[in-house]
Design an enzyme around this catalytic site. Structure first.
Site, PDB file in Angstrom:
ATOM      1  N   ARG A  28       0.820  -1.224   0.000  1.00  0.00           N
ATOM      2  CA  ARG A  28       0.000   0.000   0.000  1.00  0.00           C
ATOM      3  C   ARG A  28       0.846   1.264   0.000  1.00  0.00           C
ATOM      4  O   ARG A  28       0.357   2.361  -0.214  1.00  0.00           O
ATOM      5  CB  ARG A  28      -0.920   0.011   1.215  1.00  0.00           C
ATOM      6  CG  ARG A  28      -1.922  -1.124   1.292  1.00  0.00           C
ATOM      7  CD  ARG A  28      -2.739  -1.035   2.553  1.00  0.00           C
ATOM      8  NE  ARG A  28      -3.515   0.170   2.587  1.00  0.00           N
ATOM      9  CZ  ARG A  28      -4.716   0.327   2.020  1.00  0.00           C
ATOM     10  NH1 ARG A  28      -5.239  -0.700   1.361  1.00  0.00           N
ATOM     11  NH2 ARG A  28      -5.354   1.452   2.077  1.00  0.00           N
ATOM     12  N   TRP A  75       2.877   6.074   1.748  1.00  0.00           N
ATOM     13  CA  TRP A  75       3.008   6.513   0.353  1.00  0.00           C
ATOM     14  C   TRP A  75       2.779   8.011   0.418  1.00  0.00           C
ATOM     15  O   TRP A  75       1.673   8.460   0.685  1.00  0.00           O
ATOM     16  CB  TRP A  75       1.967   5.831  -0.529  1.00  0.00           C
ATOM     17  CG  TRP A  75       2.059   6.192  -1.981  1.00  0.00           C
ATOM     18  CD1 TRP A  75       3.045   5.823  -2.847  1.00  0.00           C
ATOM     19  CD2 TRP A  75       1.130   6.974  -2.742  1.00  0.00           C
ATOM     20  NE1 TRP A  75       2.785   6.329  -4.103  1.00  0.00           N
ATOM     21  CE2 TRP A  75       1.623   7.039  -4.062  1.00  0.00           C
ATOM     22  CE3 TRP A  75      -0.055   7.612  -2.459  1.00  0.00           C
ATOM     23  CZ2 TRP A  75       0.964   7.716  -5.082  1.00  0.00           C
ATOM     24  CZ3 TRP A  75      -0.725   8.288  -3.474  1.00  0.00           C
ATOM     25  CH2 TRP A  75      -0.203   8.347  -4.763  1.00  0.00           C
ATOM     26  N   ASN A 101      -4.065   7.423   7.186  1.00  0.00           N
ATOM     27  CA  ASN A 101      -4.091   7.207   5.735  1.00  0.00           C
ATOM     28  C   ASN A 101      -5.180   8.112   5.188  1.00  0.00           C
ATOM     29  O   ASN A 101      -6.339   8.011   5.587  1.00  0.00           O
ATOM     30  CB  ASN A 101      -4.396   5.744   5.412  1.00  0.00           C
ATOM     31  CG  ASN A 101      -4.589   5.522   3.915  1.00  0.00           C
ATOM     32  OD1 ASN A 101      -4.018   6.257   3.109  1.00  0.00           O
ATOM     33  ND2 ASN A 101      -5.416   4.561   3.540  1.00  0.00           N
ATOM     34  N   GLY A 102      -4.800   9.027   4.286  1.00  0.00           N
ATOM     35  CA  GLY A 102      -5.792   9.929   3.699  1.00  0.00           C
ATOM     36  C   GLY A 102      -5.199  11.325   3.603  1.00  0.00           C
ATOM     37  O   GLY A 102      -3.991  11.510   3.701  1.00  0.00           O
ATOM     38  N   GLU A 485      -3.196  -2.142 -22.071  1.00  0.00           N
ATOM     39  CA  GLU A 485      -2.849  -2.841 -20.829  1.00  0.00           C
ATOM     40  C   GLU A 485      -1.428  -3.394 -20.890  1.00  0.00           C
ATOM     41  O   GLU A 485      -0.675  -3.309 -19.917  1.00  0.00           O
ATOM     42  CB  GLU A 485      -3.855  -3.964 -20.561  1.00  0.00           C
ATOM     43  CG  GLU A 485      -3.533  -4.860 -19.395  1.00  0.00           C
ATOM     44  CD  GLU A 485      -3.440  -4.134 -18.042  1.00  0.00           C
ATOM     45  OE1 GLU A 485      -3.817  -2.946 -17.963  1.00  0.00           O
ATOM     46  OE2 GLU A 485      -2.965  -4.756 -17.081  1.00  0.00           O
ATOM     47  N   LYS A 489       1.355  -2.442 -18.095  1.00  0.00           N
ATOM     48  CA  LYS A 489       2.065  -3.466 -17.306  1.00  0.00           C
ATOM     49  C   LYS A 489       3.565  -3.266 -17.416  1.00  0.00           C
ATOM     50  O   LYS A 489       4.294  -3.332 -16.444  1.00  0.00           O
ATOM     51  CB  LYS A 489       1.706  -4.878 -17.814  1.00  0.00           C
ATOM     52  CG  LYS A 489       0.395  -5.404 -17.368  1.00  0.00           C
ATOM     53  CD  LYS A 489       0.392  -5.913 -15.951  1.00  0.00           C
ATOM     54  CE  LYS A 489      -0.197  -5.071 -14.876  1.00  0.00           C
ATOM     55  NZ  LYS A 489      -1.277  -4.206 -15.042  1.00  0.00           N
ATOM     56  N   GLU A 492       4.860   0.196 -15.805  1.00  0.00           N
ATOM     57  CA  GLU A 492       4.709   0.413 -14.351  1.00  0.00           C
ATOM     58  C   GLU A 492       5.630  -0.472 -13.531  1.00  0.00           C
ATOM     59  O   GLU A 492       5.899  -0.187 -12.373  1.00  0.00           O
ATOM     60  CB  GLU A 492       3.266   0.218 -13.903  1.00  0.00           C
ATOM     61  CG  GLU A 492       2.733  -1.182 -13.976  1.00  0.00           C
ATOM     62  CD  GLU A 492       1.340  -1.284 -13.351  1.00  0.00           C
ATOM     63  OE1 GLU A 492       1.058  -0.610 -12.360  1.00  0.00           O
ATOM     64  OE2 GLU A 492       0.533  -2.060 -13.877  1.00  0.00           O
ATOM     65  N   HIS A 508      -1.175   7.798 -38.263  1.00  0.00           N
ATOM     66  CA  HIS A 508      -1.473   9.208 -37.929  1.00  0.00           C
ATOM     67  C   HIS A 508      -0.439   9.796 -36.984  1.00  0.00           C
ATOM     68  O   HIS A 508      -0.733  10.743 -36.258  1.00  0.00           O
ATOM     69  CB  HIS A 508      -2.881   9.288 -37.318  1.00  0.00           C
ATOM     70  CG  HIS A 508      -3.937   8.785 -38.235  1.00  0.00           C
ATOM     71  ND1 HIS A 508      -4.339   9.455 -39.366  1.00  0.00           N
ATOM     72  CD2 HIS A 508      -4.634   7.616 -38.234  1.00  0.00           C
ATOM     73  CE1 HIS A 508      -5.267   8.759 -40.008  1.00  0.00           C
ATOM     74  NE2 HIS A 508      -5.460   7.637 -39.341  1.00  0.00           N
ATOM     75  N   LYS A 607      -0.752   0.221  -4.296  1.00  0.00           N
ATOM     76  CA  LYS A 607      -1.738  -0.737  -4.796  1.00  0.00           C
ATOM     77  C   LYS A 607      -3.091  -0.093  -5.042  1.00  0.00           C
ATOM     78  O   LYS A 607      -3.794  -0.458  -5.958  1.00  0.00           O
ATOM     79  CB  LYS A 607      -1.895  -1.893  -3.817  1.00  0.00           C
ATOM     80  CG  LYS A 607      -2.822  -3.003  -4.311  1.00  0.00           C
ATOM     81  CD  LYS A 607      -2.356  -3.595  -5.627  1.00  0.00           C
ATOM     82  CE  LYS A 607      -3.336  -4.572  -6.214  1.00  0.00           C
ATOM     83  NZ  LYS A 607      -2.990  -4.955  -7.590  1.00  0.00           N
TER      84      LYS A 607
HETATM   85  C1  AGP Z   1      -2.615  -1.573 -12.463  1.00  0.00           C
HETATM   86  O1  AGP Z   1      -1.574  -2.507 -12.653  1.00  0.00           O
HETATM   87  C2  AGP Z   1      -2.262  -0.465 -11.516  1.00  0.00           C
HETATM   88  N1  AGP Z   1      -1.803  -0.949 -10.290  1.00  0.00           N
HETATM   89  C3  AGP Z   1      -3.341   0.591 -11.416  1.00  0.00           C
HETATM   90  O2  AGP Z   1      -3.496   1.119 -12.713  1.00  0.00           O
HETATM   91  C4  AGP Z   1      -4.724   0.122 -10.929  1.00  0.00           C
HETATM   92  O3  AGP Z   1      -5.321  -0.718 -11.898  1.00  0.00           O
HETATM   93  C5  AGP Z   1      -5.614   1.364 -10.759  1.00  0.00           C
HETATM   94  O4  AGP Z   1      -5.030   2.181  -9.778  1.00  0.00           O
HETATM   95  C6  AGP Z   1      -7.055   1.028 -10.349  1.00  0.00           C
HETATM   96  O5  AGP Z   1      -7.049   0.395  -9.102  1.00  0.00           O
HETATM   97  P1  AGP Z   1      -8.428  -0.310  -8.606  1.00  0.00           P
HETATM   98  O6  AGP Z   1      -8.720  -1.412  -9.575  1.00  0.00           O
HETATM   99  O7  AGP Z   1      -8.118  -0.804  -7.226  1.00  0.00           O
HETATM  100  O8  AGP Z   1      -9.502   0.747  -8.625  1.00  0.00           O
END
Ligand code: AGP
Length: 612
Positions: A28, A75, A101-102, A485, A489, A492, A508, A607
């Site tokens: 997290r 984070w 957290n927040g 996607e 992947k 990231e 284009h 996450k």
């Molecule tokens: C995907 O690999 C990332 N970790 C990120 O894009 C993630 O999908 C996005 O933050 C959405 O998260 P969620 O599905 O928990 O809403």
């Protein structure tokens, strides 16, 4: 987002739980961490910049007998990662410790008031404000800790999940939540607070899910929940289905690889649960009347990141198999672009964590406009789960790797089943075609397993391209989202620049990027888009791009112009993205592994993004 834990035991030292709980929440956020305990009436805090290992080193050899404590893995939002900005935060008399957290949106205003009262701050964070507020409200212990917390939170605006302890109230652990996740673990030897289930699963599988705006008072053998107006709130005790195995690596080196390999079982479980005999499709928790579903005129899909790509696939699948028009938006745009919404629009949000701030805000906007809200979520009891009219749980089990894999294919599977359910209900697809599609879908688990058997071959391809400066991913139709996607992947977890494009868009502009150094991943399975994809691949070849093709077994046509090829079993085009996802995930994994990247905890990521 961050990870918070809290624990109050009857007679066990708490430090081991705090550290292990933080280890299970490190996905997290991991730029700093810390713990606080109360020992012999005094508050002790240890916090370190960097990964959790730094904190473990600092605590090595500590002989801590405290039964109560809190912990945090960060984070950064307000204030760069540093020892001073890490949590727990304490007040000037070192009586109160808090983890948060927040984001406290009015923290500047509160901070200025506190500074005028002579409070000295030791960090740049918004969270520290809460420690001083609670200290002031507690009036040196005259006011009970839970009341001091309540009075303080009534002043705060924004989002919080907090755990608080006080040396003046050492028998109490207080928690609260608003807009950020917090669960309460009810154990035999004590009670717990945590941001997410994995932190407490070893200790207990009995949890309650407090609602936004509620405060939790825990002692070692009791719990009470009340709202910001002191009104007591009753909560059902839930039993968590997940097992400890699911939140540990179980022999894999990385959670991401474990979760990639879990996909055949996850998809099989979804199909078995929702379409056991290949005929009737059931969603026991859908909770939206058939009459409403028959009456909707449009679907609006809203999500973020990988969940957005799953939503994009669901859009294509819905529009190919029902008469419904479908919009798709990234949530961070949807919530501000003034979408025209009404009760005839079904808003479908998709979220693994069920806590993504932009998706949650979009859900709330749509709800305020009278839309029915259906959500595909993985974490039961999450905020999006609880605020939706209807849900479809993916039951993928906890997804710990920051890069989403099994949740992605689970979301697509649930989405395609929902589309077929709608087509059946609205009589927009004949039952023979529905049955044929379901029959194909039931082949997916075995076919995914077949693709996974090419792992070594895919790893070799990945190692060839791991040090490329950039990469392109091309797809059409159902596999345009696959291209997006695949690029996400890769970038990231390996930090390689990568772009996904609709292959038809190459001419284009993006085609200018192609040269002999550029790997171009071409997603080109059999189907209506195949011929056009072949032309696009040939345009890449004409400019000497390095072509890595993902093809249907038996396709010899593109093999000769591809540097490398990966084959997937033959399946109906509508379902190819669920197979294509596997090589794309493995390519990203092994590119990142070749580069020695921190795959489960990529830099700058977390996450679930529970802040804007
Ligand atoms: C995907 O690999 C990332 N970790 C990120 O894009 C993630 O999908 C996005 O933050 C959405 O998260 P969620 O599905 O928990 O809403």
């Amino acid at each position: 987002m961050c990870g918070i834990v809290g624990c109050i035991y009857k007679k066990e030292p708490v430090l081991d739980f705090l550290i292990e709980g933080l280890e299970r929440l490190e996905y997290r956020g991991y730029d700093s961490s810390g713990v606080a305990v109360i020992e012999k009436g005094a508050l002790f805090t240890s916090k370190q910049e960097g990964k959790l290992n730094q904190l473990k080193k600092a605590l090595k050899g500590e002989n801590c007998s405290s039964f109560i404590g809190i912990g945090h893995t960060r984070w950064a939002t307000h204030g760069r990662p540093s020892q001073a900005n890490s949590h727990p935060h304490t007040d000037i008399d070192n009586e109160i410790a808090i983890v948060h957290n927040g984001i406290i949106e009015n923290f500047q205003e509160l901070k200025s008031e506190l500074i005028e009262q002579g409070v000295q701050f030791s960090s740049e964070t918004d969270s520290e404000v809460l420690a001083h507020l609670i200290h002031n409200q507690s009036q040196a212990g005259k006011i009970p800790l839970e009341e001091a917390v309540r009075l303080s939170l009534k002043k705060a605006k924004g989002a919080y999940a907090i755990a608080v302890i006080s040396s003046r109230d050492p028998e109490k652990l207080v928690g609260a939540r608003l807009g950020s996740p917090l669960i309460v673990g009810i154990g035999k030897n004590g009670n717990y607070l945590a941001s997410d289930v994995p932190a407490i699963l070893k200790q207990t599988n009995k949890v309650i899910y407090p609602n936004d705006g509620e405060i939790i008072l825990l002692t070692a053998d009791s719990y009470k929940v009340f709202d910001l107006d002191k009104k007591s709130v009753k909560h059902k005790v839930h039993t968590i289905e997940w097992t400890l195995d699911q939140v540990t690596k179980n022999g894999y080196d990385k959670f991401m690889l474990k979760e990639i390999h879990e996909q055949p079982k996850v998809i099989e479980a979804i199909l078995k649960q929702r379409n056991p005999k290949g005929e009737q499709i059931s969603f026991e928790e859908l909770n939206i009347d058939e009459a409403v579903l028959k009456g909707i005129e449009r679907i609006s899909i809203v999500s973020c990141g990988t969940a957005y790509h799953a939503g994009f696939f669901i859009k294509y699948f819905l529009e190919n198999n029902t008469d419904l028009p479908v919009d798709i938006d990234v949530a961070s745009e949807f919530r501000y672009r003034k979408p025209k919404l009404n009760s005839k629009i079904l808003v479908l949000t998709i979220s693994q964590s069920g806590e993504t701030a932009d998706t949650l805000a979009s859900l709330r906007l749509a709800k305020s406009k009278g839309c029915q809200i259906l959500s595909i979520v993985n974490v039961m009891g999450s905020t999006i789960d609880r605020e939706s009219d209807g849900v479809i749980y993916t039951h993928a089990g906890p997804e710990i790797g920051v890069a989403s894999t099994k949740a992605y294919t689970a979301q697509m599977t649930c989405g395609l089943l929902f589309a077929l359910y709608l087509a059946q209900l609205r009589k927009e697809m004949d039952s023979k075609s529905i049955k044929a599609m379901l029959k194909e879908a039931h082949k997916l688990p075995e076919m995914i397993q077949t693709v996974l058997k090419q792992e070594k071959h895919i790893a070799e391809i990945a190692s060839q391209h791991a040090y490329a400066e950039s990469a392109l991913y091309l797809g059409r139709g159902f596999n345009f989202p696959s291209a997006l996607e695949g690029a996400l992947k890769n970038k990231e977890i390996s930090y390689m620049h990568a772009e996904g494009h609709a292959a038809g868009e190459m001419k284009h502009g993006p085609i200018a990027l192609i040269d002999h150094k550029l790997p171009v991943f071409c997603i080109c399975p059999d189907g209506d888009s195949y011929e056009k994809m072949v032309s696009n691949v040939k345009e890449v070849e004409a400019r000497k791009g390095l072509i890595i093709s993902i093809l249907t077994e038996g396709d010899k046509n593109l093999e000769s112009i591809s540097k490398e090829t990966i084959f997937i079993p033959k399946i109906k085009e509508d379902l190819t993205p669920l197979l294509v996802a596997i090589p794309l995930q493995l390519l990203a994994f092994y590119i990142a592994e070749t580069k020695g990247c921190d795959i489960d905890q990529p830099r700058n990521l977390a996450k679930s993004v529970t802040v804007e």
